[in-house]
Design a protein around this motif. Structure first.
Motif, PDB file in Angstrom:
ATOM      1  N   ILE A  26     107.760 -13.360  56.027  1.00 42.47           N
ATOM      2  CA  ILE A  26     106.895 -12.229  56.260  1.00 42.47           C
ATOM      3  C   ILE A  26     106.830 -11.222  54.714  1.00 42.47           C
ATOM      4  CG2 ILE A  26     106.287 -10.077  57.340  1.00 42.47           C
ATOM      5  CD1 ILE A  26     106.036 -12.529  58.996  1.00 42.47           C
ATOM      6  N   VAL A  27     105.719 -11.218  54.273  1.00 46.07           N
ATOM      7  CA  VAL A  27     105.815 -10.754  52.795  1.00 46.07           C
ATOM      8  C   VAL A  27     105.082  -9.584  52.863  1.00 46.07           C
ATOM      9  CG1 VAL A  27     105.797 -12.786  51.531  1.00 46.07           C
ATOM     10  CG2 VAL A  27     103.453 -12.049  52.322  1.00 46.07           C
ATOM     11  N   PHE A  28     105.256  -8.464  51.916  1.00 45.88           N
ATOM     12  CA  PHE A  28     104.364  -7.212  51.936  1.00 45.88           C
ATOM     13  C   PHE A  28     104.749  -6.676  50.582  1.00 45.88           C
ATOM     14  CE2 PHE A  28     108.483  -6.079  53.474  1.00 45.88           C
ATOM     15  CZ  PHE A  28     108.581  -4.928  52.923  1.00 45.88           C
ATOM     16  N   ARG A  29     104.120  -5.533  50.000  1.00 43.76           N
ATOM     17  CA  ARG A  29     104.236  -5.092  48.614  1.00 43.76           C
ATOM     18  C   ARG A  29     104.334  -3.469  48.710  1.00 43.76           C
ATOM     19  NH1 ARG A  29      98.803  -6.475  45.605  1.00 43.76           N
ATOM     20  NH2 ARG A  29      97.368  -5.409  46.848  1.00 43.76           N
ATOM     21  N   ALA A  30     105.099  -2.922  47.965  1.00 45.43           N
ATOM     22  CA  ALA A  30     105.053  -1.384  47.970  1.00 45.43           C
ATOM     23  C   ALA A  30     104.815  -0.939  46.496  1.00 45.43           C
ATOM     24  CB  ALA A  30     106.231  -0.959  48.563  1.00 45.43           C
ATOM     25  N   LEU A  31     104.145   0.377  46.543  1.00 47.22           N
ATOM     26  CA  LEU A  31     103.785   0.827  44.904  1.00 47.22           C
ATOM     27  C   LEU A  31     104.210   2.391  45.056  1.00 47.22           C
ATOM     28  CD1 LEU A  31     102.712   0.021  42.191  1.00 47.22           C
ATOM     29  CD2 LEU A  31     100.435   0.820  43.166  1.00 47.22           C
ATOM     30  N   ASN A  32     104.707   2.914  44.178  1.00 44.07           N
ATOM     31  CA  ASN A  32     105.083   4.285  44.131  1.00 44.07           C
ATOM     32  C   ASN A  32     104.104   4.962  43.288  1.00 44.07           C
ATOM     33  OD1 ASN A  32     105.771   3.922  41.476  1.00 44.07           O
ATOM     34  ND2 ASN A  32     108.152   4.154  42.017  1.00 44.07           N
ATOM     35  N   THR A  33     104.085   6.365  42.995  1.00 44.33           N
ATOM     36  CA  THR A  33     102.955   6.937  42.141  1.00 44.33           C
ATOM     37  C   THR A  33     103.053   6.714  40.773  1.00 44.33           C
ATOM     38  OG1 THR A  33     104.650   9.008  42.247  1.00 44.33           O
ATOM     39  CG2 THR A  33     102.919   8.890  43.781  1.00 44.33           C
ATOM     40  N   ASN A  34     104.215   6.292  40.293  1.00 45.13           N
ATOM     41  CA  ASN A  34     104.440   5.921  38.724  1.00 45.13           C
ATOM     42  C   ASN A  34     104.093   4.276  38.522  1.00 45.13           C
ATOM     43  OD1 ASN A  34     105.693   8.199  38.216  1.00 45.13           O
ATOM     44  ND2 ASN A  34     107.760   7.352  38.826  1.00 45.13           N
ATOM     45  N   LYS A  35     103.273   3.950  39.406  1.00 44.34           N
ATOM     46  CA  LYS A  35     102.621   2.415  39.406  1.00 44.34           C
ATOM     47  C   LYS A  35     103.865   1.343  39.229  1.00 44.34           C
ATOM     48  CE  LYS A  35      98.763   3.893  39.825  1.00 44.34           C
ATOM     49  NZ  LYS A  35      97.879   3.738  40.996  1.00 44.34           N
ATOM     50  N   GLU A  36     105.051   1.782  39.966  1.00 45.34           N
ATOM     51  CA  GLU A  36     106.020   0.822  39.907  1.00 45.34           C
ATOM     52  C   GLU A  36     106.352   0.336  41.358  1.00 45.34           C
ATOM     53  OE1 GLU A  36     109.179   3.644  37.052  1.00 45.34           O
ATOM     54  OE2 GLU A  36     109.310   3.721  39.108  1.00 45.34           O
ATOM     55  N   GLY A  37     106.269  -0.841  41.397  1.00 44.84           N
ATOM     56  CA  GLY A  37     106.394  -1.527  42.742  1.00 44.84           C
ATOM     57  C   GLY A  37     107.148  -2.688  42.854  1.00 44.84           C
ATOM     58  N   VAL A  38     107.245  -3.120  44.075  1.00 39.40           N
ATOM     59  CA  VAL A  38     107.783  -4.212  44.511  1.00 39.40           C
ATOM     60  C   VAL A  38     107.383  -5.226  45.476  1.00 39.40           C
ATOM     61  CG1 VAL A  38     109.247  -3.099  46.110  1.00 39.40           C
ATOM     62  CG2 VAL A  38     110.451  -5.114  45.345  1.00 39.40           C
ATOM     63  N   ALA A  39     107.211  -6.471  45.040  1.00 37.95           N
ATOM     64  CA  ALA A  39     106.912  -7.464  46.393  1.00 37.95           C
ATOM     65  C   ALA A  39     108.102  -8.040  47.196  1.00 37.95           C
ATOM     66  CB  ALA A  39     106.195  -8.598  45.829  1.00 37.95           C
ATOM     67  N   VAL A  40     108.003  -8.083  48.393  1.00 36.99           N
ATOM     68  CA  VAL A  40     109.041  -8.621  49.350  1.00 36.99           C
ATOM     69  C   VAL A  40     108.771  -9.543  50.212  1.00 36.99           C
ATOM     70  CG1 VAL A  40     111.024  -7.519  50.788  1.00 36.99           C
ATOM     71  CG2 VAL A  40     110.054  -6.014  49.313  1.00 36.99           C
ATOM     72  N   SER A  41     109.584 -10.596  50.158  1.00 36.35           N
ATOM     73  CA  SER A  41     109.507 -11.869  51.116  1.00 36.35           C
ATOM     74  C   SER A  41     110.800 -11.729  52.065  1.00 36.35           C
ATOM     75  CB  SER A  41     109.206 -13.093  50.376  1.00 36.35           C
ATOM     76  OG  SER A  41     109.279 -14.208  51.102  1.00 36.35           O
ATOM     77  N   VAL A  42     110.633 -11.621  53.219  1.00 36.39           N
ATOM     78  CA  VAL A  42     111.749 -11.636  54.309  1.00 36.39           C
ATOM     79  C   VAL A  42     111.417 -13.174  55.267  1.00 36.39           C
ATOM     80  CG1 VAL A  42     112.741 -10.625  56.415  1.00 36.39           C
ATOM     81  CG2 VAL A  42     111.802  -9.174  54.687  1.00 36.39           C
ATOM     82  N   PRO A  43     112.442 -13.762  55.024  1.00 36.04           N
ATOM     83  CA  PRO A  43     112.397 -15.183  55.576  1.00 36.04           C
ATOM     84  C   PRO A  43     112.620 -15.266  56.892  1.00 36.04           C
ATOM     85  CG  PRO A  43     114.360 -15.251  54.238  1.00 36.04           C
ATOM     86  CD  PRO A  43     113.605 -13.960  53.885  1.00 36.04           C
ATOM     87  N   PHE A  44     112.465 -16.265  57.654  1.00 38.10           N
ATOM     88  CA  PHE A  44     112.642 -16.735  59.032  1.00 38.10           C
ATOM     89  C   PHE A  44     114.283 -16.553  59.082  1.00 38.10           C
ATOM     90  CE2 PHE A  44     113.677 -19.579  62.603  1.00 38.10           C
ATOM     91  CZ  PHE A  44     113.100 -18.765  63.581  1.00 38.10           C
TER      92      PHE A  44
END
Length: 430
Positions: free
Chosen positions: A329-347
């Motif tokens: 399952i993958v998703f991404r997150a972004l803060n107000t400083n335009k700093e972000g992270v993409a996350v991949s949680v495997p089975f």
């Protein structure tokens, strides 16, 4: 830090895992109840179909007895009628397919006994009219031929072809002696012909009854396989994780059907035994896989909440491979400083991170062996997420690692974690 993917081992604490396992057990119990209900409905339907068929056969036998009542002695008619009633009552109150078959297996014998009772009275009536022994013997011979003709040729050919031939030869021999007009010479061959015919009739009746019994058991095994299939198809978890195994079970059902048609009556029971073992294995494996998926989904939800607590806007989670339930399952997150992270949680396996929006720095390794890429601010952010996951959600994350990580260096300042080049393949760079 290098530009490679970051990873960390996810592990639930005991309390969270027990909660998830308890929820899986609860759902598994409901799924088991649905399977049992589906199986029971199929068994009841099959039982009623068999009951109606056997009741129809019983009615046919009872009608024959009723039609022949005037051709039998009263005691015979009463006895045969009572046997028909008992058989019908047994079929009606039977609680299982075996009880239905047990109650109906006497019907062929009742039919045979009806024929015998009719023949007995008919023979006796004729014997009263015949004063001459030759006439009686002639009539006896004709009754033997009639009895032989009443046996289905197909049953004779299937169950006792040699007995049929021996009986025909014995009857022909009686004909020869009758034509000579010597009653004394007819007695022995007539008695022998009667013994041969009775032996043949008994062999056919018993063999057919045994054939029907074995066929009924084979059909019951096929019916039970049908019930197992209906149970599996009613279990969404099984279909999600073990659809190929369910298809293999369908092939086993086809093999059992073909075995019945080929009169290989022992095969369906063996297939059913194998299928019962397979069903237990399939259900256990499906529940184990679903538990892993539940843990994966819990980690995804918890990580999204932890990111929101840190002020990130979190995008919707998506399956990396939508057509497979074991997808990461993958998703991404972004803060107000335009700093972000993409996350991949495997089975199963390690959670992968890919950060973006952070400037990259290079620092001397603590051990003096060259330089390493660093991004302390992003590392600190990820470790803060790990702390929140453990404290608030019971998700214990392992040490944050990446390729070329300096194992001796501690985070000193809120600087940057290097962005990876392949994040788009696992959820997209911010």
């Amino acid at each position: 830090m290098s530009g490679s993917p970051k990873y960390s081992q996810a592990d639930l604490d005991r309390q969270r895992r027990q909660q998830i396992e308890a929820e899986r057990r609860r759902k598994a119990e409901e799924e088991a109840r649905q399977r049992r209900e589906a199986e029971e409905r199929e068994r009841k339907r099959r039982l009623e179909a068999l009951r109606q068929r056997c009741l129809g056969e019983a009615k046919g036998v009872a009608d024959k007895v009723g039609q022949a009542r005037g051709c039998m002695y009263p005691d015979d008619a009463s006895q045969l009628g009572s046997r028909c009633s008992r058989a019908t009552a047994g079929i009606q109150r039977a609680k299982s397919e075996k009880e239905v078959r047990d109650s109906s297996e006497c019907l062929p014998q009742i039919t045979a006994d009806t024929n015998k009772a009719v023949a007995r009275k008919r023979r006796d009536d004729e014997e009263k009219k015949r004063l001459a022994e030759l006439d009686r013997q002639s009539f006896a011979l004709s009754e033997l031929k009639r009895s032989l003709d009443e046996i289905s040729p197909a049953d004779c050919a299937k169950f006792d072809p040699l007995g049929r031939k021996a009986a025909e030869q014995a009857l022909a021999k009686v004909d020869v002696f009758l034509s000579k007009g010597d009653p004394q010479a007819v007695r022995a061959p007539l008695s022998s012909a009667q013994d041969s015919l009775e032996k043949h009739v008994s062999t056919v009746v018993q063999a057919r009854a045994e054939w029907l019994r074995r066929k009924g058991e084979a059909e019951s095994a096929v019916n039970e396989l049908n019930s197992l299939m209906e149970g599996l198809k009613a279990d969404e978890v099984v279909l999600r994780w073990r659809s190929a195994s369910v298809q293999a079970m369908a092939k086993m059902l086809q093999e059992a059907d073909q075995a019945v048609l080929a009169e290989e009556f022992d095969a369906p029971s063996a297939i059913l035994k194998q299928a019962n073992a397979e069903v237990d294995k399939i259900v256990a494996e499906a529940n184990e896989a679903q538990l892993k998926a539940d843990e994966r989904d819990y980690i995804v939800t918890s990580m999204g909440n932890a990111l929101r607590d840190l002020g990130f806007e979190v995008g919707p989670p998506q399956a990396e491979h939508p057509d497979h339930p074991a997808s990461a399952i993958v998703f991404r997150a972004l803060n107000t400083n335009k700093e972000g992270v993409a996350v991949s949680v495997p089975f199963e396996g390690e959670v992968m991170y890919d950060v973006g929006g952070y400037p990259l720095q290079t620092a001397q390794r603590v051990d003096g062996k060259g330089k390493a890429k660093i991004c302390d601010k992003a590392q600190g952010m990820l470790e803060e997420i790990h702390t929140a996951l453990a404290q608030r959600y019971g998700v214990n994350m392992g040490e944050l690692s990446w390729e070329d990580k300096d194992p001796d260096r501690n985070v000193r300042a809120a600087e940057e974690l290097p962005a990876g080049g392949d994040a788009a393949a696992r959820g997209g760079l911010i």
